[in-house]
Design a protein around this motif. Structure first.
Motif, short mmCIF file in Angstrom:
data_model
loop_
_atom_site.label_atom_id
_atom_site.label_comp_id
_atom_site.label_asym_id
_atom_site.label_seq_id
_atom_site.Cartn_x
_atom_site.Cartn_y
_atom_site.Cartn_z
N GLY A 225 0.80 -1.22 0.00
CA GLY A 225 0.00 0.00 0.00
C GLY A 225 0.83 1.26 0.00
O GLY A 225 0.72 2.10 -0.90
N VAL A 226 1.68 1.43 1.03
CA VAL A 226 2.50 2.64 1.13
C VAL A 226 3.50 2.72 -0.03
O VAL A 226 3.64 3.79 -0.64
N PRO A 227 4.21 1.63 -0.39
CA PRO A 227 5.10 1.73 -1.56
C PRO A 227 4.38 2.12 -2.84
O PRO A 227 4.94 2.83 -3.68
N THR A 228 3.12 1.67 -3.02
CA THR A 228 2.36 2.06 -4.22
C THR A 228 2.14 3.57 -4.25
O THR A 228 2.30 4.22 -5.30
N ILE A 229 1.80 4.14 -3.10
CA ILE A 229 1.59 5.59 -3.02
C ILE A 229 2.89 6.33 -3.27
O ILE A 229 2.94 7.31 -4.03
N ILE A 230 3.97 5.85 -2.65
CA ILE A 230 5.27 6.52 -2.78
C ILE A 230 5.80 6.42 -4.21
O ILE A 230 6.34 7.39 -4.75
N ASP A 231 5.66 5.25 -4.83
CA ASP A 231 6.14 5.08 -6.21
C ASP A 231 5.42 6.03 -7.16
O ASP A 231 6.00 6.47 -8.17
N THR A 232 4.16 6.33 -6.85
CA THR A 232 3.37 7.19 -7.74
C THR A 232 3.58 8.67 -7.45
O THR A 232 3.77 9.48 -8.36
N TYR A 233 3.58 9.03 -6.16
CA TYR A 233 3.59 10.45 -5.80
C TYR A 233 4.77 10.89 -4.92
O TYR A 233 4.89 12.07 -4.60
N GLY A 234 5.63 9.96 -4.53
CA GLY A 234 6.79 10.31 -3.71
C GLY A 234 6.47 10.36 -2.22
O GLY A 234 5.32 10.35 -1.81
N LYS A 235 7.53 10.41 -1.40
CA LYS A 235 7.35 10.43 0.04
C LYS A 235 6.61 11.68 0.53
O LYS A 235 5.97 11.66 1.59
N ASP A 236 6.73 12.76 -0.23
CA ASP A 236 6.08 14.00 0.19
C ASP A 236 4.55 13.89 0.18
O ASP A 236 3.86 14.74 0.73
N ALA A 237 4.03 12.81 -0.42
CA ALA A 237 2.58 12.63 -0.44
C ALA A 237 2.04 12.24 0.93
O ALA A 237 0.84 12.33 1.18
N ILE A 238 2.94 11.81 1.82
CA ILE A 238 2.52 11.37 3.16
C ILE A 238 3.06 12.35 4.20
O ILE A 238 4.27 12.61 4.26
N THR A 239 2.16 12.89 5.00
CA THR A 239 2.52 13.86 6.03
C THR A 239 2.15 13.33 7.39
O THR A 239 1.01 12.87 7.60
N PHE A 240 3.09 13.39 8.33
CA PHE A 240 2.83 12.96 9.70
C PHE A 240 2.56 14.18 10.57
O PHE A 240 3.39 15.08 10.66
N ARG A 241 1.40 14.19 11.18
CA ARG A 241 1.05 15.23 12.14
C ARG A 241 1.08 14.64 13.54
O ARG A 241 1.28 13.45 13.71
N GLU A 242 0.84 15.46 14.52
CA GLU A 242 0.95 14.98 15.90
C GLU A 242 0.01 13.82 16.19
O GLU A 242 0.38 12.84 16.84
N ASN A 243 -1.23 13.91 15.70
CA ASN A 243 -2.22 12.88 16.00
C ASN A 243 -2.91 12.33 14.75
O ASN A 243 -4.03 11.83 14.83
#
Length: 337
Positions: A225-243
């Motif tokens: 799942g996560v590699p599919t997202i990253i391969d398509t849009y890069g790591k910047d597509a995922i943002t970690f917030r406090e909660n």
């Protein structure tokens, strides 16, 4: 021991939470009682049946761990019940931020979570406009979707599966003019590392729900799942917030929506105007069902038939659609760019 100390320094909150889970002090969807105890599971039986799996009335609660140690229905049972009492909404904004006018809200919750998830994934097909790329066209034009459907699907499934439901909050899906943001509550599973997360090492937040998704072939243990997202849009597509964790699916627009240069309407070359979100939605509904009536459009979009008439007139006058056949028995035709 030294490794554990290093982890505590890097991720103190997550390590403390892990110790609490091992100690039995953290509530999960399997331990926290459901807010509603008068639950029924007819839809759950139907969903399993549609996958060729038979649930047994006398054992399904135990096998799916739907009760906590006190014998009460737990939060997992509430999620899987006929009415989860939990909303799952898609909010559509007219601009690029939440300060823009809210165009519409689509409701997919208050149902068995399995059916709500199916509806969310199907709505992605409605949002994913297919664009015609005429660049370097020789014989056939190239069809380009607004966004990558596989990445969208993985992001939605992950948001529902790994949401921290024990907090009482649901995932949040927001659609803007240039992107979709899919937010799940909570952070990484306590036993997960940031490196493992990006590599696709599966560590579920909701262990039993993950087993159910695997059993029903909704998700896989492969961790793609996560590699599919990253391969398509890069790591910047995922943002970690406090909660929370947010996945951003950007739109791949060939041109601004509704804009067309050199399109002939009648006998003259004109530029198509840019459509507002409401007219875009009407076009989407017509594309899905060319035989849709004005009354049905009004009900789906939540506006009056008079407003539908005005928008239909605009779309016809500006060369987006026309009517084939009579009012009764005819259908709408979208005029290709």
């Amino acid at each position: 021991m030294a490794l554990q100390k290093n982890n505590i320094k890097k991720y103190p909150k997550r390590e403390i939470q892990l110790f609490k889970i091992l100690d039995g002090r953290i509530e999960t969807i399997e331990t926290i009682p459901a807010k509603y105890q008068d639950l029924t599971f007819n839809k759950l039986f139907g969903y399993y049946g549609s996958k060729g799996i038979v649930l047994k009335e006398e054992t399904f609660e135990k096998n799916l761990k739907l009760r906590n140690k006190d014998g009460e229905y737990n939060m997992l049972a509430q999620l899987l019940s006929d009415n989860s009492h939990i909303p799952l909404r898609v909010s559509i904004f007219e601009g690029k931020t939440k300060s823009a006018p809210l165009f519409s809200v689509r409701e997919f919750g208050n149902n068995c979570i399995l059916y709500s998830l199916d509806s969310l994934l199907q709505y992605g097909d409605v949002l994913n406009i297919i664009q015609a790329d005429e660049t370097d066209r020789v014989v056939e034009r190239k069809e380009v979707p607004l966004f990558d459907n596989k990445a969208f699907r993985e992001a939605i499934i992950n948001a529902v599966l790994h949401n921290y439901w024990a907090s009482g909050n649901e995932p949040m899906i927001s659609v803007y003019s240039d992107r979709i943001e899919i937010l799940s509550r909570g952070t990484l599973a306590p036993a997960q590392t940031m490196e493992g997360f990006y590599l696709g090492e599966s560590v579920p937040v909701n262990e039993k729900l993950s087993e159910i998704f695997l059993q029903l072939h909704i998700s896989e243990k492969s961790g793609r799942g996560v590699p599919t997202i990253i391969d398509t849009y890069g790591k910047d597509a995922i943002t970690f917030r406090e909660n929370s964790i947010v996945v951003t699916i950007p739109f791949n627009r060939l041109n601004e929506v509704g804009k067309k240069v050199g399109k002939k309407v009648g006998n003259s070359d004109v530029d198509r105007p840019i459509l507002n979100p409401r007219r875009q939605t009407i076009l989407l509904e017509i594309e899905q069902n060319p035989y849709i009536t004005k009354h049905e459009l009004a009900e789906k979009i939540g506006i009056s038939t008079t407003a539908i008439d005005n928008n239909i007139s605009y779309l016809r006058q500006n060369g987006f659609i026309d009517r084939v056949g009579k009012t009764k028995g005819g259908y709408w035709r979208i005029i290709e760019e």
